[in-house]
Design an enzyme around this catalytic site. Sequence first.
Site: not given
Length: 613
Positions: A349-351, A353, A377
């Site tokens: 998710y976000c950073v 990811g 995500l």
Amino acid sequence: MDAREKTGASGGDYAGFDPRSLEAYIVKDPQKLAVNLAKAAENLGKAATEWLAPRERGEVVDTIDPVADMIKTLSKVIEYWMSEPQRTLEAQGLLLQSYMGIWMRTLNRLSGEGDPGEPDTLRKDKRFADEEWRKNPFFALLRQIYLVTAEWAEKMVEKAEGLDDHTRHKAAFYVRQMTAAISPANFAFTNPEVYREIVSTDGANLVQGMKMLTEDIAAGRGELRLRQTDYQKFAVGQNLALTPGKVVARSAVCEVIQYAPTTDTVFKRPLLIVPPWINKFYILDLGPEKSFIKWCVDQGHTVFVISWVNPDERHAEMTWETYSQEGIDFALSAVEEATGEQDINLIGYCVGGTLLAATLAIHASRGDKRVKSATFLTTQVDFVHAGDLKVFVDEEQLDALESQMKATGYLAGSKMASAFNMLRASELIWPYVVSNYLKGREPMAFDLLYWNSDSTRMTPANHAFYLRNCYLENRLSKGEMTLFGQKVNLADVTIPVYNLAAREDHIAPARSVFAGCRFFGGPVDFVLSGSGHIAGVVNPPDKKKYQYWTNGPAIGALDEWIAGAHETPGSWWPHWQAWIEARNADRVAARKPGAKGPAPLGEAPGTYVLVRS
């Protein structure tokens, strides 16, 4: 003939103006108001003391001066318009023409000639929802002047020639910050709602508001910790992050939580979630009705999540490589030990990811094949279109930031929280300033905003690496990022990828996520959800909110992809679940935390998540 008939009651906004409504703005007890204004000023002085004292003691060092960068940037725009008389006249003419239009419309309404209607440029704005912004001539004039001035300032940046892309981007951002700040809605005597509140309470609202301001600066230890919710209504582990589970592993960087099954059988492949370390993982486990983690457990996944440490000066040397090795790789080993499985599905998710993508490239170069699918995500791997966060990243600002982090040993969570809030200042800053400090009202309880305020610190080595390699130099997508002594190439990542973007995302813009799809070496299914960075992800099916779009691989431009996409109402979660099952739907008996591998270290949500900044 009464006043309403004289102004044409069926016409425009002023036709509905009743002079008797001015009663709400007439002070009834001047002496009591004067006493309360004095008390409010005294509380404001206390707030100033709370701000100054930590600086005088050397506890807060302001090495970054955003005002100086703003002035430096906007001076280049001003220089363009002032360098030639003709340009100066053009700029003045655009503004004066708009003012003249406002003045003529105002005279027409006041003279009873009806309402000619406002131009489309005077856009609807929820800051001006109160009917007095249109019915009362004074407030209506303020609103119109403000809106056309704000639009004019934006045009000055847009039309200025000779600016490089980064300078223009920064100038546009700073202009939006300035215009958001000087809105008449943000000041006590130019906001009709606040003005009426002052009159009705004889200024008691300002006394309470300045008291709250003092408390918020004290809570931030010299920084304004803007309260966006009632903090007393929430506690992690009590009404947030409730999904049952155990901490099955712990490193200096993270805790690994395994959640208890709710089904008799589970998918053979366990699921590991890598959240961002910029915020805490329980955004995916806010409460049972909103929890993505619980929903995954209920679908039959054996879910593990990384809970990152909230670092301080002791963690200063922890790098991107540390987070990869002692975070993701450590968690993968913990999943193996707890389940006996080597085939694992991952979500980033976000950073989290971004880190996962780089780690998967390293795995590919080493022949590590444990990860069988990756879901990203709202994750960026290419930062060409990274949005307004790029405003804060250039060589000069990074040097100042690195100096500050070196001095303290970490980046305070409040700094990142402020940066994120500035991206949507008109929604996440000024409405709370008005409600809290001018109206003196406590904010409503809202779990998402509690999580938003529960910010985390960042280690200097990791954060500087991330900003330089991703935002400043875009080295990950170029194949130029070096980890563990070798270049990282996303083309080596050939496992199936599910890549989710959010259409209104201001942190990881959909255009940026879409562009990043082409750098992976395997099949990528791009999905676009409605809403933004949080609501676009945390969208339980039962809520039946928003929608998502599917159209296969990310080919061409995003607008073209959307034009040919299929829109499905509701949450993307079931679509993702079907995607996971299509790759492997084998099931085994349910796995209980601690049944295999080392003894659990404690109950979910663990200890790292409880450490506040």
